[in-house]
Design an enzyme around this catalytic site. Structure first.
Site, PDB file in Angstrom:
ATOM      1  N   TYR A  33       0.819  -1.204   0.000  1.00 15.24           N
ATOM      2  CA  TYR A  33       0.000   0.000   0.000  1.00 15.24           C
ATOM      3  C   TYR A  33       0.856   1.257   0.000  1.00 15.24           C
ATOM      4  CZ  TYR A  33       0.701   0.970   5.030  1.00 15.24           C
ATOM      5  OH  TYR A  33       1.240   1.279   6.242  1.00 15.24           O
ATOM      6  N   ARG A  52       8.395   3.836  -4.637  1.00 18.78           N
ATOM      7  CA  ARG A  52       8.428   2.861  -3.537  1.00 18.78           C
ATOM      8  C   ARG A  52       7.400   1.747  -3.772  1.00 18.78           C
ATOM      9  NH1 ARG A  52       7.664   4.988   2.435  1.00 18.78           N
ATOM     10  NH2 ARG A  52       5.562   5.322   1.663  1.00 18.78           N
ATOM     11  N   LYS A 150       6.419  -2.117   1.977  1.00 25.56           N
ATOM     12  CA  LYS A 150       5.254  -1.507   2.639  1.00 25.56           C
ATOM     13  C   LYS A 150       4.034  -2.413   2.469  1.00 25.56           C
ATOM     14  CE  LYS A 150       3.096   3.073   3.103  1.00 25.56           C
ATOM     15  NZ  LYS A 150       3.135   3.238   4.552  1.00 25.56           N
ATOM     16  N   GLU A 182      11.800   2.442  14.487  1.00 29.71           N
ATOM     17  CA  GLU A 182      10.964   3.549  13.986  1.00 29.71           C
ATOM     18  C   GLU A 182       9.687   3.594  14.810  1.00 29.71           C
ATOM     19  OE1 GLU A 182       9.853   2.643   9.873  1.00 29.71           O
ATOM     20  OE2 GLU A 182       9.822   0.517  10.356  1.00 29.71           O
ATOM     21  N   LEU A 206      10.971   1.099   7.323  1.00 30.38           N
ATOM     22  CA  LEU A 206      10.420   1.550   6.042  1.00 30.38           C
ATOM     23  C   LEU A 206      11.224   2.761   5.567  1.00 30.38           C
ATOM     24  CD1 LEU A 206       8.026   1.010   4.050  1.00 30.38           C
ATOM     25  CD2 LEU A 206       6.995   3.040   5.049  1.00 30.38           C
TER      26      LEU A 206
HETATM   27  N1  PLP Z   1       7.618   3.769   8.964  1.00 32.93           N
HETATM   28  C1  PLP Z   1       6.491   3.032   8.937  1.00 32.93           C
HETATM   29  C2  PLP Z   1       6.473   1.716   9.632  1.00 32.93           C
HETATM   30  C3  PLP Z   1       5.348   3.502   8.272  1.00 32.93           C
HETATM   31  O1  PLP Z   1       4.224   2.764   8.252  1.00 32.93           O
HETATM   32  C4  PLP Z   1       5.399   4.775   7.645  1.00 32.93           C
HETATM   33  C5  PLP Z   1       4.238   5.299   6.938  1.00 32.93           C
HETATM   34  O2  PLP Z   1       3.200   4.698   6.878  1.00 32.93           O
HETATM   35  C6  PLP Z   1       6.589   5.511   7.719  1.00 32.93           C
HETATM   36  C7  PLP Z   1       7.681   4.972   8.368  1.00 32.93           C
HETATM   37  C8  PLP Z   1       6.691   6.872   7.073  1.00 32.93           C
HETATM   38  O3  PLP Z   1       6.761   6.733   5.670  1.00 32.93           O
HETATM   39  P1  PLP Z   1       6.287   7.902   4.709  1.00 32.93           P
HETATM   40  O4  PLP Z   1       7.091   9.102   5.085  1.00 32.93           O
HETATM   41  O5  PLP Z   1       6.624   7.402   3.363  1.00 32.93           O
HETATM   42  O6  PLP Z   1       4.819   8.094   4.947  1.00 32.93           O
END
Ligand code: PLP
Length: 286
Positions: A33, A52, A150, A182, A206
């Protein structure tokens, strides 16, 4: 006006949208997603999210049911059909719906991937969280090892967020081998003596699209950046802490496991980075 969603090639009212009970996204979280933010009816960093998404699909040997140009058009159509000014677009691609449940992946020639998109309204530029900051707890990181993909396997992050809620906090920072990986749905940062510290990229986090932009803007603004792991104890002794995500931008963290960070109010570097990010991303939105 009822919400219009996109399901496998059609725009339909949300109440009429249907997916199969055999859909592997539903049965096995066999799906990837993206969530992209929308400001003034325009998409923030579509290319970053599309790149991504393609990587997530390729790591899982999924064949995209749409081209990235078609995907951009679907985003634009949904924004228009739902009259969306500020908020986001959620998109999910699943490994489709074979005629039974099987651990073995179906042949992509026989079972095409499924695709669903919907919009949601959310105020992002003016945010209460930005003024007040959030409180987080720490919790063991018990997710699978390929967090760089993701996927919709979000039960553990959801569980972790519930533990935070029960303790009166808004989020959890995940800890593996003594170091913060994270947040449940964001990347984590601390600031010490003017240096921004965040975990380096790898399979264990991620690769945030917002993270990439924030680090680029930080370096352009002559700020110091260190990509390395840090502990909860180091974070508790930091001057500032914050998290980044597509729909949260940069949000200050003011407390970790009950310990106040810095002076207990959102820090100047977090605020400055958020301001730069908001201004630059709105300028580049398409
Ligand atoms: N880390 C995780 C586990 C996430 O689920 C997300 C976003 O959903 C992020 C980091 C931040 O990613 P982004 O800046 O691409 O939204």
């Amino acid at each position: 006006m009822s919400q219009i969603v996109y399901v496998n090639g059609e725009y339909v009212p949300a109440a009429e949208a249907k997916v199969s009970v055999f859909d592997r996204g539903f049965l096995m979280a066999d799906a990837v997603y993206e969530v992209t933010s929308i400001i003034g009816g325009k998409i923030i960093d579509f290319d970053g999210h599309a790149t991504r998404l393609q990587r997530s699909m390729s790591e899982l040997e999924m064949v995209s049911p749409v081209t990235m140009d078609e995907l951009l058009q679907i985003h634009r159509d949904l924004i228009e059909k739902n009259n969306l000014d500020e908020g986001g677009v959620y998109l999910q691609i699943t490994r489709g719906a074979p005629d039974t449940r099987d651990f073995v992946w179906p042949d992509p020639e026989e079972v095409p991937c499924g695709i669903v998109l919907f919009t949601f309204a959310k105020s992002m530029v003016d945010s209460k969280v930005m003024d007040e900051g959030i409180k987080v707890i720490s919790i063991a990181d018990e997710r699978w090892g390929r967090r760089d993909i993701k996927t919709t396997q979000l039960l553990y992050p959801s569980f972790a967020k519930m533990q935070a809620k029960k303790k009166g906090c808004q989020d959890a920072w995940l800890v593996e081998d003594g170091f913060v990986t994270e947040g449940t749905a964001n990347n984590a940062y601390i600031v010490k003596d003017g240096t921004i510290i965040t975990r380096q990229l790898g399979n264990d986090i991620l690769h945030g699209i917002t993270r990439a932009a924030i680090l680029r803007f930080a370096l352009e603004a002559q700020m110091k950046v260190e990509e390395r792991p840090f502990t909860i104890a180091e974070a508790q002794g930091a001057d500032e802490a914050f998290v980044t995500s597509a729909t949260g931008f940069a949000q200050p963290v003011i407390e970790i496991d009950g310990a106040q960070i810095g002076t207990g109010v959102p820090g100047d570097i977090s605020k400055r980075l958020r301001d730069i990010y908001t201004e630059e991303m709105i300028k580049a939105a398409i």
